[in-house]
Scaffold this active site. Structure first.
Site, short mmCIF file in Angstrom:
data_model
loop_
_atom_site.label_atom_id
_atom_site.label_comp_id
_atom_site.label_asym_id
_atom_site.label_seq_id
_atom_site.Cartn_x
_atom_site.Cartn_y
_atom_site.Cartn_z
N ASP A 30 0.83 -1.20 0.00
CA ASP A 30 0.00 0.00 0.00
C ASP A 30 0.87 1.26 0.00
O ASP A 30 1.97 1.26 0.54
CB ASP A 30 -0.91 -0.02 1.24
CG ASP A 30 -2.11 0.88 1.08
OD1 ASP A 30 -2.29 1.47 0.00
OD2 ASP A 30 -2.86 1.02 2.06
N ASN A 78 -10.25 -3.02 -6.81
CA ASN A 78 -9.42 -2.07 -7.57
C ASN A 78 -9.93 -1.83 -8.99
O ASN A 78 -9.52 -0.86 -9.64
CB ASN A 78 -7.95 -2.53 -7.64
CG ASN A 78 -7.19 -2.35 -6.34
OD1 ASN A 78 -6.23 -3.06 -6.07
ND2 ASN A 78 -7.59 -1.38 -5.52
C1 FPP Z 1 -1.79 0.16 -3.43
O1 FPP Z 1 -1.29 1.49 -3.41
C2 FPP Z 1 -1.18 -0.58 -4.51
C3 FPP Z 1 -1.86 -1.15 -5.54
C4 FPP Z 1 -3.33 -1.09 -5.65
C5 FPP Z 1 -1.18 -1.85 -6.63
C6 FPP Z 1 0.08 -2.59 -6.28
C7 FPP Z 1 0.89 -2.73 -7.50
C8 FPP Z 1 2.25 -2.70 -7.55
C9 FPP Z 1 3.08 -2.68 -6.36
C10 FPP Z 1 3.01 -2.68 -8.84
C11 FPP Z 1 2.71 -3.74 -9.81
C12 FPP Z 1 2.72 -5.13 -9.29
C13 FPP Z 1 3.44 -6.13 -9.82
C14 FPP Z 1 3.27 -7.50 -9.30
C15 FPP Z 1 4.40 -5.93 -10.87
P1 FPP Z 1 -2.33 2.67 -3.65
O2 FPP Z 1 -2.33 2.98 -5.10
O3 FPP Z 1 -3.65 2.32 -3.07
O4 FPP Z 1 -1.64 3.80 -2.83
P2 FPP Z 1 -2.39 5.00 -2.04
O5 FPP Z 1 -3.21 4.36 -0.97
O6 FPP Z 1 -1.26 5.79 -1.50
O7 FPP Z 1 -3.21 5.74 -3.05
#
Ligand code: FPP
Length: 259
Positions: A30, A78
């Site tokens: 996250d 998501n």
């Molecule tokens: C949450 O951060 C993260 C995600 C929804 C996506 C996770 C994806 C990756 C780490 C990269 C791609 C994955 C692979 C396996 C190559 P957020 O976007 O909710 O962050 P925020 O809460 O700060 O908005």
């Protein structure tokens, strides 16, 4: 990097004990968006940097000897994000699978995925499934990507599969126990989660591996996922190794070795 170099890695006062490593680590990655905002960048830049953390953490976990690592890469919920962000995440997944091909095969890692994979765009699903198939016989570590995944959905699908078996006369209701139920979850043969990590200061499970993490030790850190690299993984494991896992029993029972 060899496991030995981790054993001697300085980590505050607490080195890693290879004998009590968590067998299965699950991570809620996250904070990509907030990391990007802090740097004055677009959210997608946070996901790109987050993908670098994925590479580093997979490599470190494998070198340590962790048996299974499950990463929450995309939740069922998501899909509700802006279409351009969803598309960028799917492209990142695709690139990851292509670029990590050698890393996964050379290091005897089995790539596995859980979730509603049918919802992934074809280009990402085809690449993912091809590497899953190719790496299916690898034994040293399972890297499980949770994609379009929801823990409640996982439990419902397992319940439905068992109900179908009962309705078809293949199974008696009294034969359903925890072991059988667990075997019908998407994680199948993977061990239960020992350590669940969530980055970015949030302290929730967010519908991730609800059954599988029933006795997991929870580790919450304020680091954003793009800043979570090998030292942070070692810190989480060291914290895990300080915990007393009682599984409902008492401290005295554990130290006496009573059954
Ligand atoms: C949450 O951060 C993260 C995600 C929804 C996506 C996770 C994806 C990756 C780490 C990269 C791609 C994955 C692979 C396996 C190559 P957020 O976007 O909710 O962050 P925020 O809460 O700060 O908005």
């Amino acid at each position: 990097m060899s496991a030995d170099s981790f054993r001697s890695a300085p980590l505050g006062a607490a080195p890693i004990d290879p004998a009590t490593l968590p067998r299965h680590i699950a991570v809620i990655m996250d904070g990509n968006g907030r990391w990007a905002r802090q740097q004055g960048l677009e959210r997608v830049a946070g996901h790109e940097e987050g993908a670098k953390s994925v590479r580093t953490v997979v490599r470190a976990a494998r070198a340590l000897g962790v048996r299974a690592l499950t990463l929450f890469a995309f939740s069922e919920q998501n899909w509700g994000r802006p279409p351009l962000e969803v598309e960028a995440l799917m492209r990142l997944l695709y690139r990851y699978v292509l670029e990590e091909h050698n890393e996964i095969m050379d290091n005897d890692i089995r790539l596995f995925a859980i979730g509603d994979l049918h919802r992934l765009p074809t280009f990402a699903r085809v690449a993912l499934k091809a590497l899953m198939k190719l790496s299916a016989g690898n034994k040293s570590m399972t890297l499980c990507l949770a994609l379009s995944y929801g823990g409640r959905e996982d439990v419902v699908l397992a319940a439905r599969a068992l109900a179908e078996d009962v309705a078809a006369g293949r199974l008696a209701p009294e034969d359903i126990d925890e072991t059988l139920f667990e075997s019908r979850l998407s994680t199948g043969e993977m061990p239960p989660v020992d350590l669940m990590i969530r980055t970015s200061g949030e302290q929730r499970l967010s519908n991730f591996l609800l059954w599988q993490a029933a006795y997991a030790e929870l580790f919450f850190t304020d680091e954003m996922w793009p800043d979570f690299r090998k030292p942070q993984l070692l810190e989480a494991i060291a914290a895990y190794q300080q915990r007393e896992r009682r599984f409902g029993r008492t401290s005295a029972q554990l130290s006496d070795g009573e059954s």
